[in-house]
Design a protein around this motif. Structure first.
Motif, PDB file in Angstrom:
ATOM      1  N   MET A   1      92.902 113.950   6.129  1.00 48.16           N
ATOM      2  CA  MET A   1      93.586 115.481   6.369  1.00 48.16           C
ATOM      3  C   MET A   1      93.549 115.914   7.625  1.00 48.16           C
ATOM      4  N   ASP A   2      94.455 116.604   8.067  1.00 50.66           N
ATOM      5  CA  ASP A   2      94.677 117.309   9.331  1.00 50.66           C
ATOM      6  C   ASP A   2      94.017 118.704   9.032  1.00 50.66           C
ATOM      7  N   GLN A   3      92.826 119.061   9.355  1.00 49.11           N
ATOM      8  CA  GLN A   3      92.233 120.191   8.913  1.00 49.11           C
ATOM      9  C   GLN A   3      92.848 121.417   9.457  1.00 49.11           C
ATOM     10  N   LEU A   4      93.045 121.335  10.938  1.00 47.78           N
ATOM     11  CA  LEU A   4      93.630 122.279  11.557  1.00 47.78           C
ATOM     12  C   LEU A   4      95.267 122.596  10.704  1.00 47.78           C
ATOM     13  N   ALA A   5      95.783 121.749  10.482  1.00 46.53           N
ATOM     14  CA  ALA A   5      97.218 121.922   9.902  1.00 46.53           C
ATOM     15  C   ALA A   5      96.950 122.492   8.776  1.00 46.53           C
ATOM     16  N   ALA A   6      96.050 121.959   7.901  1.00 46.17           N
ATOM     17  CA  ALA A   6      95.873 122.911   6.395  1.00 46.17           C
ATOM     18  C   ALA A   6      95.407 124.257   6.727  1.00 46.17           C
ATOM     19  N   MET A   7      94.665 124.393   7.579  1.00 46.32           N
ATOM     20  CA  MET A   7      94.146 125.740   7.707  1.00 46.32           C
ATOM     21  C   MET A   7      95.392 126.798   8.255  1.00 46.32           C
ATOM     22  N   ARG A   8      96.207 126.101   8.961  1.00 52.70           N
ATOM     23  CA  ARG A   8      97.464 127.012   9.400  1.00 52.70           C
ATOM     24  C   ARG A   8      98.244 127.084   8.085  1.00 52.70           C
ATOM     25  N   ALA A   9      98.344 126.092   7.353  1.00 51.48           N
ATOM     26  CA  ALA A   9      99.261 126.403   6.166  1.00 51.48           C
ATOM     27  C   ALA A   9      98.508 127.356   5.262  1.00 51.48           C
ATOM     28  N   PHE A  10      97.364 127.144   5.012  1.00 50.52           N
ATOM     29  CA  PHE A  10      96.724 128.124   4.134  1.00 50.52           C
ATOM     30  C   PHE A  10      96.810 129.496   4.510  1.00 50.52           C
ATOM     31  N   ARG A  11      96.643 129.996   5.804  1.00 53.47           N
ATOM     32  CA  ARG A  11      96.919 131.121   6.428  1.00 53.47           C
ATOM     33  C   ARG A  11      98.266 131.780   6.321  1.00 53.47           C
ATOM     34  N   ARG A  12      99.250 130.810   6.443  1.00 49.09           N
ATOM     35  CA  ARG A  12     100.657 131.173   6.288  1.00 49.09           C
ATOM     36  C   ARG A  12     100.942 131.387   4.899  1.00 49.09           C
ATOM     37  N   VAL A  13     100.275 130.751   3.972  1.00 49.76           N
ATOM     38  CA  VAL A  13     100.702 131.148   2.503  1.00 49.76           C
ATOM     39  C   VAL A  13      99.909 132.494   2.277  1.00 49.76           C
ATOM     40  N   VAL A  14      98.994 132.820   2.426  1.00 48.80           N
ATOM     41  CA  VAL A  14      98.420 134.061   2.277  1.00 48.80           C
ATOM     42  C   VAL A  14      99.187 135.079   2.932  1.00 48.80           C
ATOM     43  N   ASP A  15      99.487 134.854   4.280  1.00 48.48           N
ATOM     44  CA  ASP A  15     100.367 136.013   4.921  1.00 48.48           C
ATOM     45  C   ASP A  15     101.748 136.243   4.220  1.00 48.48           C
ATOM     46  N   ALA A  16     102.193 135.061   3.864  1.00 53.60           N
ATOM     47  CA  ALA A  16     103.640 135.223   3.608  1.00 53.60           C
ATOM     48  C   ALA A  16     103.768 135.550   2.046  1.00 53.60           C
ATOM     49  N   GLY A  17     102.501 135.309   1.194  1.00 53.19           N
ATOM     50  CA  GLY A  17     102.233 135.667   0.022  1.00 53.19           C
ATOM     51  C   GLY A  17     103.064 134.594  -1.334  1.00 53.19           C
TER      52      GLY A  17
ATOM     53  N   PHE B   1     103.715 130.104  -1.509  1.00 55.90           N
ATOM     54  CA  PHE B   1     103.820 128.938  -1.102  1.00 55.90           C
ATOM     55  C   PHE B   1     105.319 128.618  -0.868  1.00 55.90           C
ATOM     56  N   THR B   2     106.266 129.106  -1.394  1.00 56.34           N
ATOM     57  CA  THR B   2     107.616 128.825  -1.069  1.00 56.34           C
ATOM     58  C   THR B   2     108.247 129.473   0.400  1.00 56.34           C
ATOM     59  N   ALA B   3     107.699 130.680   0.452  1.00 54.81           N
ATOM     60  CA  ALA B   3     107.910 131.448   1.833  1.00 54.81           C
ATOM     61  C   ALA B   3     107.192 130.973   3.011  1.00 54.81           C
ATOM     62  N   ALA B   4     106.083 130.311   2.696  1.00 50.40           N
ATOM     63  CA  ALA B   4     105.264 129.736   3.802  1.00 50.40           C
ATOM     64  C   ALA B   4     105.878 128.497   4.238  1.00 50.40           C
ATOM     65  N   ALA B   5     106.326 127.820   3.171  1.00 53.99           N
ATOM     66  CA  ALA B   5     107.062 126.148   3.381  1.00 53.99           C
ATOM     67  C   ALA B   5     108.111 126.722   4.376  1.00 53.99           C
ATOM     68  N   ALA B   6     109.072 127.735   3.918  1.00 49.26           N
ATOM     69  CA  ALA B   6     110.208 127.970   4.813  1.00 49.26           C
ATOM     70  C   ALA B   6     109.734 128.284   6.138  1.00 49.26           C
ATOM     71  N   GLU B   7     108.856 129.241   6.209  1.00 52.13           N
ATOM     72  CA  GLU B   7     108.357 129.333   7.842  1.00 52.13           C
ATOM     73  C   GLU B   7     107.991 128.391   8.495  1.00 52.13           C
ATOM     74  N   LEU B   8     107.219 127.288   8.018  1.00 59.43           N
ATOM     75  CA  LEU B   8     106.616 126.403   8.531  1.00 59.43           C
ATOM     76  C   LEU B   8     107.705 124.820   8.688  1.00 59.43           C
TER      77      LEU B   8
END
Length: 300
Positions: free
Chosen positions: A1-17, A19-26
């Protein structure tokens, strides 16, 4: 697992509210983002998000991790931005090594212009005529005047050519006569450069390509061309020196070019710097400035 990438994904999910919105932004799929967060939870051994069909909520562990995660990512991004900014403009300490005569007479003529053009650079100029290991002694760049460069891992860019000339003052030639061919030098007081491989041996070439070697003698040998120039100006004897040292005196008539129909092997001016995958902006700026400066012949 790429921990930094996972941390960025987690943060983006929380900020976007979601998983769908975070996935689109990423610009990634919902499945990938969801898997990254799940792997992060497994790695941490704690649930970070409470998932429902309508919304996401941070757990108590998730709240604490999100705060730390945000701080870490911001610091990483700030560090990357700082390095990018540093790489974008020439700055910092630039350590330069140069031969004694060249650094004193020539480099100081244009180095101030370089510094004024790049005010974020601080220069440490060291002039000497001994062999310097750039990497071991911590130099960023060096200027070398030589007949041939030794094999090296350093990058070398040729800048200019400095002819080797035989010169004397008009007063000396009036007293002792003017040599007409290299063999005549055996009857003159010859001033020689002590750091040459064979200081008292000169190897001239005539216009027809015929070699004219000669062994000379004199009462002054010096390890700097500046001293030889001063002695020649004083009328002590005939000196062999690089054109960059005496071109002004020749132009004004204080010295005379002796044996102009015969040539000695010239010295070539190089700028050298260590081979790096990413050339620092300060070194690149110096190399480009020097290359532009010597694009116009300086010592004709």
């Amino acid at each position: 697992m790429d921990q930094l990438a996972a941390m960025r994904a987690f943060r983006r999910v929380v900020d976007a509210g979601s998983f769908t919105a975070a996935a689109a932004e990423l610009n990634q799929s919902h499945t990938i983002v969801s898997r990254q967060v799940r792997q992060l939870e497994v790695e941490l051994g704690a649930q970070l998000l409470n998932r429902t069909t309508r919304r996401l909520a941070l757990t108590e562990a998730g709240q604490e991790y999100y705060a730390r995660c945000k701080q870490i990512i911001d610091q990483i991004d700030d560090a990357a931005q700082a390095v990018s900014a540093h790489q974008a403009r020439p700055s910092g300490l630039l350590r330069i090594n140069a031969p004694q005569a060249f650094g004193t007479l020539e480099l100081t003529g244009w180095l101030p212009q370089f510094i004024m053009a790049h005010p974020q650079i601080r220069v440490d100029l060291v002039c000497n005529d001994r062999f310097v290991d750039l990497i071991e002694e911590g130099f960023d760049v060096a200027l070398r005047l030589t007949q041939a460069l030794p094999d090296s891992t350093l990058i070398a860019r040729r800048l200019a050519v400095s002819d080797m000339l035989v010169v004397a003052s008009p007063a000396y030639l009036k007293r002792h006569g003017t040599p007409l061919e290299p063999a005549d030098l055996v009857h003159h007081n010859c001033l020689t450069y002590s750091l040459a491989p064979k200081p008292n041996e000169f190897h001239f070439t005539a216009a027809d390509g015929k070699p004219h070697p000669v062994v000379v003698r004199g009462n002054l040998q010096a390890n700097t061309g500046i001293a030889l120039r001063a002695a020649a100006l004083a009328g002590l004897g005939i000196a062999t020196t690089a054109s960059f040292i005496v071109h002004a005196e020749l132009r004004h008539g204080a010295l005379v070019h002796v044996l102009p129909e015969f040539t000695l092997k010239p010295r070539e001016l190089y700028v050298l710097y260590p081979q790096n995958r990413h050339l620092s902006p300060k070194v690149r700026a110096f190399v480009e400035f020097a290359s532009d400066w010597y694009r116009t012949p300086r010592w004709a």
